[in-house]
Design a protein around this motif. Structure first.
Motif, mmCIF file in Angstrom:
data_model
loop_
_atom_site.group_PDB
_atom_site.id
_atom_site.type_symbol
_atom_site.label_atom_id
_atom_site.label_comp_id
_atom_site.label_asym_id
_atom_site.label_seq_id
_atom_site.Cartn_x
_atom_site.Cartn_y
_atom_site.Cartn_z
ATOM 1 N N ALA A 4 0.720 -1.346 0.112
ATOM 2 C CA ALA A 4 0.010 0.313 0.188
ATOM 3 C C ALA A 4 0.820 0.923 -0.268
ATOM 4 O O ALA A 4 0.606 1.804 -0.248
ATOM 5 N N GLN A 5 1.984 1.289 0.623
ATOM 6 C CA GLN A 5 3.127 2.201 0.663
ATOM 7 C C GLN A 5 4.042 2.182 0.961
ATOM 8 O O GLN A 5 4.884 1.669 2.289
ATOM 9 N N PRO A 6 4.503 1.810 -0.107
ATOM 10 C CA PRO A 6 6.023 1.143 -1.073
ATOM 11 C C PRO A 6 7.515 2.158 -0.550
ATOM 12 O O PRO A 6 8.405 1.552 -0.328
ATOM 13 N N ARG A 7 7.087 3.119 0.119
ATOM 14 C CA ARG A 7 7.718 4.658 -0.105
ATOM 15 C C ARG A 7 8.949 4.414 1.470
ATOM 16 O O ARG A 7 8.861 4.246 2.418
ATOM 17 N N VAL A 8 7.669 3.534 1.807
ATOM 18 C CA VAL A 8 7.966 3.048 3.847
ATOM 19 C C VAL A 8 9.474 2.369 3.770
ATOM 20 O O VAL A 8 9.999 2.319 4.600
ATOM 21 N N MET A 9 9.737 1.717 3.057
ATOM 22 C CA MET A 9 10.285 0.486 2.530
ATOM 23 C C MET A 9 12.104 1.544 2.106
ATOM 24 O O MET A 9 13.506 1.490 2.602
ATOM 25 N N ARG A 10 11.994 2.992 2.061
ATOM 26 C CA ARG A 10 13.069 3.678 1.904
ATOM 27 C C ARG A 10 13.633 4.428 3.435
ATOM 28 O O ARG A 10 14.957 4.619 3.364
ATOM 29 N N VAL A 11 13.020 4.339 4.419
ATOM 30 C CA VAL A 11 13.127 4.903 5.733
ATOM 31 C C VAL A 11 13.893 3.752 6.908
ATOM 32 O O VAL A 11 13.854 2.587 6.568
ATOM 33 N N ALA A 12 15.009 4.767 6.791
ATOM 34 C CA ALA A 12 15.383 3.605 8.124
ATOM 35 C C ALA A 12 15.260 3.123 8.958
ATOM 36 O O ALA A 12 14.354 3.886 9.219
ATOM 37 N N PRO A 13 15.412 1.535 9.776
ATOM 38 C CA PRO A 13 15.108 1.066 10.779
ATOM 39 C C PRO A 13 15.130 1.790 11.517
ATOM 40 O O PRO A 13 13.578 1.874 12.484
ATOM 41 N N ALA A 14 15.739 2.457 11.818
ATOM 42 C CA ALA A 14 16.262 3.282 13.163
ATOM 43 C C ALA A 14 15.471 4.404 12.973
ATOM 44 O O ALA A 14 14.151 4.854 13.970
ATOM 45 N N ALA A 15 14.741 5.159 11.973
ATOM 46 C CA ALA A 15 13.668 6.542 12.126
ATOM 47 C C ALA A 15 12.023 5.550 12.064
ATOM 48 O O ALA A 15 11.911 6.767 12.450
ATOM 49 N N LEU A 16 12.686 4.233 11.682
ATOM 50 C CA LEU A 16 10.720 3.969 11.014
ATOM 51 C C LEU A 16 10.618 3.679 12.625
ATOM 52 O O LEU A 16 8.972 4.452 13.233
ATOM 53 N N ARG A 17 11.436 2.945 13.413
ATOM 54 C CA ARG A 17 10.677 2.456 14.823
ATOM 55 C C ARG A 17 10.859 3.479 15.867
ATOM 56 O O ARG A 17 9.740 3.932 16.701
ATOM 57 N N ALA A 18 11.563 4.623 15.032
ATOM 58 C CA ALA A 18 11.415 6.242 16.200
ATOM 59 C C ALA A 18 10.215 6.653 16.053
ATOM 60 O O ALA A 18 9.692 6.991 16.462
ATOM 61 N N ARG A 19 9.811 6.756 14.694
ATOM 62 C CA ARG A 19 8.132 8.035 14.068
ATOM 63 C C ARG A 19 7.027 6.924 14.692
ATOM 64 O O ARG A 19 6.112 7.485 15.480
ATOM 65 N N ALA A 20 7.192 4.650 14.647
ATOM 66 C CA ALA A 20 6.353 4.705 15.414
ATOM 67 C C ALA A 20 6.129 3.951 17.179
ATOM 68 O O ALA A 20 4.917 4.578 17.576
ATOM 69 N N THR A 21 7.197 5.318 17.177
ATOM 70 C CA THR A 21 7.127 4.527 19.062
ATOM 71 C C THR A 21 6.569 6.233 19.246
ATOM 72 O O THR A 21 5.861 6.479 19.624
ATOM 73 N N ALA A 22 7.002 7.651 18.522
ATOM 74 C CA ALA A 22 6.120 8.553 18.842
ATOM 75 C C ALA A 22 4.841 8.553 18.214
ATOM 76 O O ALA A 22 4.492 8.899 18.756
ATOM 77 N N LEU A 23 4.539 7.667 17.619
ATOM 78 C CA LEU A 23 2.980 8.078 17.271
ATOM 79 C C LEU A 23 2.386 7.119 18.484
ATOM 80 O O LEU A 23 1.396 7.534 18.599
ATOM 81 N N ALA A 24 3.073 6.165 19.043
ATOM 82 C CA ALA A 24 2.398 5.108 19.845
ATOM 83 C C ALA A 24 2.130 6.448 20.899
ATOM 84 O O ALA A 24 1.012 6.511 21.756
ATOM 85 N N ALA A 25 3.381 7.106 21.348
ATOM 86 C CA ALA A 25 3.275 7.940 22.528
ATOM 87 C C ALA A 25 1.582 9.181 22.806
ATOM 88 O O ALA A 25 1.032 9.629 23.119
ATOM 89 N N ALA A 26 1.771 9.835 20.971
ATOM 90 C CA ALA A 26 0.912 10.441 20.803
ATOM 91 C C ALA A 26 -0.188 10.709 20.836
ATOM 92 O O ALA A 26 -1.392 11.194 21.568
ATOM 93 N N LEU A 27 -0.267 8.854 20.497
ATOM 94 C CA LEU A 27 -1.676 8.251 20.417
ATOM 95 C C LEU A 27 -2.586 7.476 21.811
ATOM 96 O O LEU A 27 -3.244 7.107 22.191
#
Length: 217
Positions: A4-27
């Motif tokens: 659905a969103q292949p651009r996610v594959m371009r994000v470095a794993p550490a950055a992706l995890r940081a975003r997922a962690t921030a999203l979880a905290a915000a919610l």
């Protein structure tokens, strides 16, 4: 999700995890919680925000746009309409203003409608405008009446414009087959709930009503 969103594959794993962690905290949810995972699966580009800090800013911006008592109240709306997670903070107030403008609603009514059906904030303004016009023109409803009808069935505004216009046209046509039914049209339109229900009928329900009207059963 990657399909659905292949651009996610371009994000470095550490950055992706940081975003997922921030999203979880915000919610206010633990990382890996099922509702959070379902929201990300529905809107994977939520993980494409420019910075982790954007997520808490988005929650606060949505709460402010809808005049919610607490920023945390916006979390449930974002989980109900994951597409809201895709947008920058300025998007929410602009979308509420567009909803208000396209439907000619008072500010508080537009905010209440968006809170009841948060996904409407992501619907194209052109679609909302066309559907609002269909209700006003086909059924001769005032702006206040349109607001009341969509308050009972907000999903009507997200329908393809031609579909809602056809439903309104068919509703009037069905009631026109019978003089008795035609006389009841103003009474039907005076009830926002009944109007919303009638516009939500499936095609086979209209066919049944047409048969009844024509045969006088």
């Amino acid at each position: 999700m990657l399909l659905a969103q292949p651009r996610v594959m371009r994000v470095a794993p550490a950055a992706l995890r940081a975003r997922a962690t921030a999203l979880a905290a915000a919610l206010h949810m633990p990382l890996g919680a099922e509702p959070l995972a379902a929201a990300v699966a529905a809107a994977p580009d939520a993980l494409m925000q420019r910075s982790p800090a954007a997520y808490s800013q988005c929650v606060a911006a949505l709460a402010a746009a809808l005049a919610l008592p607490r920023p945390a109240d916006a979390c449930g709306l974002m989980l109900r309409a994951p597409s809201l997670l895709r947008h920058p903070p300025a998007f929410y107030a602009r979308s509420v203003q567009q909803l208000q403008s396209q439907l000619a609603l008072p500010p508080e009514a537009a905010r209440a409608l968006a809170a009841a059906e948060p996904g409407l904030l992501c619907v194209s303004p052109g679609v909302i405008r066309a559907n609002g016009e269909a209700l006003r023109e086909r059924l001769q409803l005032s702006a206040a009446q349109v607001g009341a009808v969509v308050g009972f069935a907000p999903e009507l505004l997200a329908a393809p414009p031609g579909r809602l216009a056809a439903a309104a046209r068919r509703l009037v046509a069905v009631l026109s087959y019978s003089g008795t039914w035609r006389a009841q049209l103003p009474r039907l339109l005076a009830s926002p709930r009944n109007t919303a229900v009638a516009l939500s009928f499936r095609s086979d329900r209209y066919e049944r009503l047409e048969y009844l009207a024509r045969t006088g059963v």
